[in-house]
Design a protein around this motif. Structure first.
Motif, short mmCIF file in Angstrom:
data_model
loop_
_atom_site.label_atom_id
_atom_site.label_comp_id
_atom_site.label_asym_id
_atom_site.label_seq_id
_atom_site.Cartn_x
_atom_site.Cartn_y
_atom_site.Cartn_z
N GLN A 29 16.64 -5.51 31.04
CA GLN A 29 16.08 -4.20 30.70
C GLN A 29 17.10 -3.07 30.89
OE1 GLN A 29 12.39 -5.14 33.29
NE2 GLN A 29 11.59 -3.76 31.69
N PRO A 30 18.20 -3.11 30.19
CA PRO A 30 19.17 -2.01 30.32
C PRO A 30 18.61 -0.74 29.70
CG PRO A 30 19.78 -3.46 28.51
CD PRO A 30 18.62 -4.12 29.20
N ASP A 31 19.02 0.40 30.24
CA ASP A 31 18.57 1.67 29.65
C ASP A 31 19.54 2.15 28.58
OD1 ASP A 31 20.69 2.41 31.23
OD2 ASP A 31 19.56 3.78 32.51
N THR A 32 20.65 1.44 28.42
CA THR A 32 21.61 1.69 27.34
C THR A 32 22.43 0.43 27.16
OG1 THR A 32 23.46 3.07 26.59
CG2 THR A 32 23.32 2.63 28.95
N LEU A 73 26.27 -3.47 31.08
CA LEU A 73 24.89 -3.54 30.60
C LEU A 73 24.75 -4.45 29.38
CD1 LEU A 73 23.81 0.16 31.14
CD2 LEU A 73 23.16 -1.83 32.49
N ARG A 74 25.86 -4.66 28.67
CA ARG A 74 25.85 -5.60 27.55
C ARG A 74 26.06 -7.04 27.99
NH1 ARG A 74 29.19 -1.49 25.13
NH2 ARG A 74 31.06 -2.72 25.56
N ALA A 75 26.49 -7.22 29.23
CA ALA A 75 26.90 -8.55 29.70
C ALA A 75 25.81 -9.61 29.54
CB ALA A 75 27.38 -8.47 31.15
N PRO A 76 24.53 -9.33 29.89
CA PRO A 76 23.52 -10.39 29.74
C PRO A 76 23.43 -10.93 28.32
CG PRO A 76 22.66 -8.61 31.10
CD PRO A 76 23.96 -8.13 30.55
N LEU A 77 23.56 -10.05 27.32
CA LEU A 77 23.51 -10.52 25.94
C LEU A 77 24.74 -11.34 25.60
CD1 LEU A 77 22.03 -10.53 23.23
CD2 LEU A 77 23.25 -8.43 22.63
N ALA A 78 25.91 -10.85 26.01
CA ALA A 78 27.14 -11.60 25.72
C ALA A 78 27.12 -12.97 26.39
CB ALA A 78 28.36 -10.79 26.18
N GLU A 79 26.63 -13.02 27.62
CA GLU A 79 26.59 -14.29 28.36
C GLU A 79 25.55 -15.25 27.80
OE1 GLU A 79 25.93 -12.91 32.31
OE2 GLU A 79 27.97 -12.06 32.51
N PRO A 107 25.20 -0.32 19.33
CA PRO A 107 26.55 0.00 18.87
C PRO A 107 27.20 -1.20 18.19
CG PRO A 107 26.50 -0.26 21.26
CD PRO A 107 25.08 -0.33 20.80
N ARG A 108 28.27 -0.95 17.47
CA ARG A 108 28.94 -2.01 16.72
C ARG A 108 29.31 -3.19 17.60
NH1 ARG A 108 28.97 -4.90 12.70
NH2 ARG A 108 28.66 -3.01 11.47
N VAL A 109 29.74 -2.93 18.82
CA VAL A 109 30.14 -4.02 19.71
C VAL A 109 28.96 -4.96 19.99
CG1 VAL A 109 29.71 -2.71 21.85
CG2 VAL A 109 31.38 -4.58 21.83
N VAL A 110 27.73 -4.43 20.02
CA VAL A 110 26.55 -5.27 20.23
C VAL A 110 26.21 -6.02 18.95
CG1 VAL A 110 24.07 -5.24 20.72
CG2 VAL A 110 25.63 -3.83 22.08
N LEU A 111 26.29 -5.35 17.81
CA LEU A 111 26.01 -6.01 16.54
C LEU A 111 26.92 -7.21 16.32
CD1 LEU A 111 25.57 -2.88 14.22
CD2 LEU A 111 23.76 -4.29 15.22
#
Length: 318
Positions: free
Chosen positions: A67-70, A76-82, A98-102
């Motif tokens: 549940q990141p707030d951004t 905060l992106r780490a859980p998705l990357a992992e 952001p593009r890095v998440v997409l």
């Protein structure tokens, strides 16, 4: 898109509309390594932190939740990357990606949007479709880019808007349609059998977020427009008129070919309160006073009488 065997599909969403899609995804032949949802919000009289529908559903399915707030920082992106997802399904998440998440999922990110794009891009497509008097809307499954609902389309499904639809009733049909469209589209999408189609260049419009200030009806407007606003603002924020300083919410109304000074109460009875508008009049059949419940007009009037000839404030929408 290259084919995958047992895909890893992450999910991002927050409200009930998204929870329906998560339930559908949980029944699909895939692994769901992570569910992203917004932080718990305070609610109720005690303002205790309450998890949103997606978090509640994710925990019920035994899924990992973040549940990141951004999503602007690497931490905060780490859980998705992992989670190393092949695909990310995004539904009414409430945070910009952001593009890095997409770029994290190898097959990209797809979004379930509650309109027939490019009409009603933005935060409130269901409300705005009803308010505008559209006769149909639908669901678009879209490949996400950095724009606001501007990505190429993968699939769409049309849903008719009934003359008595409210945002609540249309929401439920669209949520079910979106969940089913996701299930129907995923096999071909994962097998690389769908070619994204750019959105049409014509017909784009923006569905701005609904603000509480819009609730106050400008009774100088035509009754037909106000009747649509009443349905569009059900359940939030509720359409409002003020009578002798008292705010009254209007939940159900029909249009009548009657005239009077805008805001003037033309008739009061168990079959409705008739309020003159800029053109024609509204016959209101369900009302609510502050702190009270939504009531049929006959029951409302027993506790809160209204007089013929009294004028409601016209107000202006903001």
């Amino acid at each position: 898109m290259p084919a995958v065997t047992r895909p890893r599909i992450a999910f991002a969403g927050t409200p009930e509309f998204a929870a329906r899609a998560l339930d559908a995804l949980a029944a699909f032949d895939c692994d769901i390594p992570l569910v992203l949802t917004q932080p718990d919000r305070p609610a109720g009289r005690g303002m205790k932190l309450v998890p949103g529908p997606v978090k509640q559903r994710a925990l019920a399915h035994g899924l990992m939740v973040a549940q990141p707030d951004t999503l602007k920082t690497p931490e905060l992106r780490a859980p998705l990357a992992e989670a190393v997802p092949d695909l990310l399904v995004v539904v009414a998440y409430g945070l910009l990606l952001p593009r890095v998440v997409l770029d994290i999922p190898r097959l990209g990110c797809i979004n379930i949007h509650a309109s027939l794009l490019p009409r009603w891009r933005g935060a409130a497509p269901i409300h705005r479709a009803i308010e505008a008097g559209d006769s149909r809307t639908g669901i678009t499954l879209m490949q996400m880019d950095e724009g606001l609902d501007t990505g190429p389309m993968l699939a769409e499904r049309t849903v008719d808007i009934a003359p008595d639809d409210t945002t609540a009733t249309l929401h439920d049909r669209l949520a079910a349609t979106g969940a089913q469209l996701l299930l129907d589209t995923l096999p071909a999408l994962l097998d690389g059998r769908i070619v994204p189609v750019p959105q049409p260049s014509d017909g784009a419009c923006y569905a701005a977020k609904i603000g509480k200030g819009e609730a106050v009806l400008d009774l100088r407007r035509p009754a037909a427009e106000l009747e649509r606003a009443i349905r569009a603002f059900d359940p939030f924020p509720g359409a409002l008129m003020r009578v002798e300083g008292t705010p009254i919410k209007l939940w159900k109304a029909t249009v009548e070919a009657r005239s009077g000074e805008p805001g003037q109460i033309l008739a009061v009875g168990d079959d409705g309160v008739v309020v003159a508008c800029g053109r024609d009049a509204l016959r209101v059949t369900e009302l609510q006073k502050p702190g009270g419940k939504r009531l049929p007009v006959a029951e409302f009037l027993r506790g809160h009488p209204l007089a013929i000839g009294v004028r409601a404030e016209c107000g202006t929408q903001s």
